[in-house]
Design a protein around this motif. Sequence first.
Motif, PDB file in Angstrom:
ATOM      1  N   TRP A   1      74.580  35.678  53.646  1.00  0.00           N
ATOM      2  CA  TRP A   1      74.856  34.329  54.113  1.00  0.00           C
ATOM      3  C   TRP A   1      73.762  33.410  53.595  1.00  0.00           C
ATOM      4  CZ3 TRP A   1      79.021  32.560  56.871  1.00  0.00           C
ATOM      5  CH2 TRP A   1      79.904  33.528  57.332  1.00  0.00           C
ATOM      6  N   GLN A   2      74.126  32.209  53.200  1.00  0.00           N
ATOM      7  CA  GLN A   2      73.178  31.235  52.663  1.00  0.00           C
ATOM      8  C   GLN A   2      73.010  30.104  53.675  1.00  0.00           C
ATOM      9  OE1 GLN A   2      74.156  29.922  48.758  1.00  0.00           O
ATOM     10  NE2 GLN A   2      72.423  28.540  48.635  1.00  0.00           N
TER      11      GLN A   2
ATOM     12  N   SER B   1      68.505  23.865  68.645  1.00  0.00           N
ATOM     13  CA  SER B   1      68.333  24.047  67.210  1.00  0.00           C
ATOM     14  C   SER B   1      69.620  24.668  66.670  1.00  0.00           C
ATOM     15  CB  SER B   1      67.146  24.973  66.938  1.00  0.00           C
ATOM     16  OG  SER B   1      67.022  25.218  65.567  1.00  0.00           O
ATOM     17  N   VAL B   2      70.195  24.024  65.654  1.00  0.00           N
ATOM     18  CA  VAL B   2      71.460  24.489  65.095  1.00  0.00           C
ATOM     19  C   VAL B   2      71.269  24.766  63.603  1.00  0.00           C
ATOM     20  CG1 VAL B   2      73.859  23.853  64.646  1.00  0.00           C
ATOM     21  CG2 VAL B   2      72.765  23.139  66.767  1.00  0.00           C
ATOM     22  N   LYS B   3      71.691  25.940  63.169  1.00  0.00           N
ATOM     23  CA  LYS B   3      71.640  26.316  61.766  1.00  0.00           C
ATOM     24  C   LYS B   3      73.053  26.601  61.273  1.00  0.00           C
ATOM     25  CE  LYS B   3      67.032  28.333  61.816  1.00  0.00           C
ATOM     26  NZ  LYS B   3      66.203  29.496  61.497  1.00  0.00           N
ATOM     27  N   VAL B   4      73.351  26.120  60.070  1.00  0.00           N
ATOM     28  CA  VAL B   4      74.675  26.316  59.487  1.00  0.00           C
ATOM     29  C   VAL B   4      74.535  27.198  58.250  1.00  0.00           C
ATOM     30  CG1 VAL B   4      76.680  25.188  58.453  1.00  0.00           C
ATOM     31  CG2 VAL B   4      75.477  24.092  60.352  1.00  0.00           C
ATOM     32  N   TYR B   5      75.327  28.249  58.222  1.00  0.00           N
ATOM     33  CA  TYR B   5      75.320  29.214  57.115  1.00  0.00           C
ATOM     34  C   TYR B   5      76.685  29.228  56.437  1.00  0.00           C
ATOM     35  CZ  TYR B   5      71.123  31.190  59.271  1.00  0.00           C
ATOM     36  OH  TYR B   5      69.873  31.379  59.808  1.00  0.00           O
ATOM     37  N   ALA B   6      76.700  29.557  55.148  1.00  0.00           N
ATOM     38  CA  ALA B   6      77.962  29.704  54.421  1.00  0.00           C
ATOM     39  C   ALA B   6      77.895  30.946  53.557  1.00  0.00           C
ATOM     40  CB  ALA B   6      78.239  28.483  53.556  1.00  0.00           C
ATOM     41  N   ARG B   7      79.075  31.447  53.267  1.00  0.00           N
ATOM     42  CA  ARG B   7      79.171  32.627  52.384  1.00  0.00           C
ATOM     43  C   ARG B   7      80.411  32.490  51.552  1.00  0.00           C
ATOM     44  NH1 ARG B   7      79.854  38.554  54.782  1.00  0.00           N
ATOM     45  NH2 ARG B   7      81.819  37.713  55.381  1.00  0.00           N
TER      46      ARG B   7
END
Length: 131
Positions: A28-29, A125-131
């Motif tokens: 995941w990036q 705290s929110v982090k968004v990942y994509a793959r």
Amino acid sequence: MMKISRRNLAGVIAAGFLAATPVFADSWQLLGERKVRLSSDHDVIPVTLLRGDFRRLLVKVAGKGVFFKEVAVIYGNGATDRIPIRMFIKAGGQTRVMDLRGGDRIIKSVRLFYLSVPTSLRWASVKVYAR
């Protein structure tokens, strides 16, 4: 009846834990992260024009829980993917894996829409990942 040794049992248990490992182990990036104020109802995470064959999106929450309404992915060409979530994600939790339209495209930003708590001084705290 098959007899299982302690060593084999430990291997089976370890395999079960690995299968339950969060999806972050699968390349995941990180697209971006933001500290969001819960007294608001939306935030934008700018993505520095990453191009990729992104087909899935995931949002991870820390600090305080957030009730997400939806996520909108804005692409470089102006197209938008609106993905309803409609659920509370507790601190340390994550959304389900969400499918994105299209293939190799630029993601310009991710808009987060959530339920506001007008009297809250809390942050998440929110982090968004994509793959």
